[in-house]
Design a protein around this motif. Structure first.
Motif, PDB file in Angstrom:
ATOM      1  N   PRO A 102       0.765  -1.169   0.065  1.00  0.00           N
ATOM      2  CA  PRO A 102      -0.138  -0.173  -0.194  1.00  0.00           C
ATOM      3  C   PRO A 102       0.981   1.184   0.204  1.00  0.00           C
ATOM      4  N   GLY A 103       0.564   2.265  -0.887  1.00  0.00           N
ATOM      5  CA  GLY A 103       1.341   3.363  -1.104  1.00  0.00           C
ATOM      6  C   GLY A 103       0.602   4.803  -0.766  1.00  0.00           C
ATOM      7  N   PRO A 104       1.285   5.818  -0.725  1.00  0.00           N
ATOM      8  CA  PRO A 104       1.097   6.993  -0.150  1.00  0.00           C
ATOM      9  C   PRO A 104      -0.123   7.887  -1.215  1.00  0.00           C
ATOM     10  N   GLY A 105      -0.712   8.708  -0.925  1.00  0.00           N
ATOM     11  CA  GLY A 105      -1.708   9.512  -1.658  1.00  0.00           C
ATOM     12  C   GLY A 105      -0.903  10.661  -2.483  1.00  0.00           C
ATOM     13  N   ALA A 106      -1.553  11.324  -3.412  1.00  0.00           N
ATOM     14  CA  ALA A 106      -1.023  12.424  -4.238  1.00  0.00           C
ATOM     15  C   ALA A 106      -0.268  13.271  -3.279  1.00  0.00           C
ATOM     16  N   ARG A 107       0.472  14.114  -3.460  1.00  0.00           N
ATOM     17  CA  ARG A 107       1.041  15.228  -2.616  1.00  0.00           C
ATOM     18  C   ARG A 107       2.276  16.111  -3.379  1.00  0.00           C
ATOM     19  N   LEU A 108       2.209  17.470  -2.823  1.00  0.00           N
ATOM     20  CA  LEU A 108       3.016  18.418  -3.271  1.00  0.00           C
ATOM     21  C   LEU A 108       4.509  18.019  -2.954  1.00  0.00           C
ATOM     22  N   LEU A 109       5.572  18.172  -3.898  1.00  0.00           N
ATOM     23  CA  LEU A 109       6.811  17.938  -3.098  1.00  0.00           C
ATOM     24  C   LEU A 109       7.473  19.304  -2.943  1.00  0.00           C
ATOM     25  N   PRO A 110       8.154  19.441  -1.761  1.00  0.00           N
ATOM     26  CA  PRO A 110       8.787  20.663  -1.454  1.00  0.00           C
ATOM     27  C   PRO A 110      10.084  21.090  -2.153  1.00  0.00           C
TER      28      PRO A 110
END
Length: 340
Positions: free
Chosen positions: A328-336
């Motif tokens: 199971p992986g992470p949701g979509a997200r902004l990158l710093p």
């Protein structure tokens, strides 16, 4: 993904992962809004990320869109530009954009590249254009690019609600949200028997199946029951039941395609060999269950503790194809540092 994540620099970079549906999305009731006929449920993966940067260009007359360093053309480009037009309309901003995407999942092979692609594009473009969008709004937005992208906004397990057919604003009622689970430790062993583009696109296959297959309506009705049972199995942490339901749901979906006129057949000889190896694993006492999307590749759901053994058996059946193990992986997200 609320106002705290908005971009003031007109540039943002986001990453998203593909998801594999365990209760399938197959068939639309609205092509323009991308509203599905039934609810679906998926697991977001921790492999094959898509990274997308969106940068507003006040001097540009047209959007510039590249995938893995090459200009995007044809229908693929049209879909991205249409999506950006939607974002611009909602943001009240007319500036064109430079969109750069790096994709690590094979494109167009039934491995959910559009899910990770449009989820990343939704998050990055919303930030770059200054939209104040929470996760639910981003899921609705991603859906307009690719239905399955609505689920990749979230990590782990997610359900995509088909929405109310008679709703005044049907767009608002169709979105994904996380699904809570009991104590499970799943893995998906992905057998890539053919990484090439499909002869029949998912969109065309859906249209043909819904319009001509006598098995579609019975499958859609049974899929609703499968979803109820799947959610109950996840809640109690019964991964074996989850696998059994996922396998029958996927095989039923492919049966509807085989009954379309003319038939849509994604199952190849190597696909069937992998499916046979999954059956043999179960005969040998290893809980393993197959699921397939619109393509020849097979995903095998199993307990994490059994993943190495399942991968070894599947690798022997693939005969030269690639095998990957995902959790199971992470949701979509902004990158710093991406300009936001």
């Amino acid at each position: 993904m609320s106002a705290d994540h908005r971009s003031t620099a007109g540039s943002a970079t986001a990453v998203a992962h593909p998801n594999i549906a365990l209760i399938k999305y197959w068939g639309k009731r609205d092509e323009q809004l991308i509203l599905p006929r039934t609810d679906s449920l998926s697991m977001t993966l921790d492999i094959f990320p898509t990274t997308t940067r969106v940068r507003l260009d006040p001097e540009a007359e047209h959007d510039e869109v590249t995938l893995d360093g090459a200009p995007l053309e044809g229908e693929a480009r049209r879909r991205v530009v249409a999506f950006l037009d939607l974002v611009r309309e909602r943001a009240g901003v007319s500036r064109r954009a430079v969109v750069e995407t790096e994709n690590t999942v094979p494109t167009g092979a039934g491995l959910a590249s559009s899910a990770s692609g449009f989820a990343a594009l939704a998050v990055a473009s919303a930030a770059a254009y200054g939209l104040d969008a929470d996760a639910t709004a981003l899921s609705r937005l991603a859906r307009r690019g690719s239905g399955s992208a609505s689920r990749s906004v979230f990590g782990d397990f997610a359900i995509w609600h088909a929405g109310e057919p008679g709703a005044v604003d049907a767009d608002l009622s169709s979105y994904a949200e996380p699904v809570t689970t009991g104590e499970i430790d799943p893995a998906l062993v992905i057998a890539v028997v053919n990484a090439g583009p499909k002869a029949v696109s998912s969109r065309e296959a859906m249209r043909r199946t819904v319009a001509t297959s006598p098995l579609f309506e019975p499958w859609a009705a049974s899929s609703k029951d499968d979803l109820v049972e799947m959610r109950e199995a996840l809640h109690r942490g019964d991964l074996d039941a989850v696998g059994e339901i996922a396998e029958r749901n996927a095989l039923g979906m492919h049966a509807t395609m085989l009954a379309a006129r003319p038939a849509v057949r994604y199952l190849s000889a190597p696909t069937l060999t992998v499916l046979d190896s999954v059956l043999q694993l179960r005969r040998d006492g290893v809980p393993a269950y197959a699921t397939m999307d619109a393509g020849p590749n097979v995903k095998v759901l199993c307990h994490r503790a059994d993943a190495d053994r399942v991968a070894a058996v599947v690798r022997g059946a693939v005969q030269g194809g690639a095998v990957h193990v995902a959790g199971p992986g992470p949701g979509a997200r902004l990158l710093p540092g991406g300009g936001s």
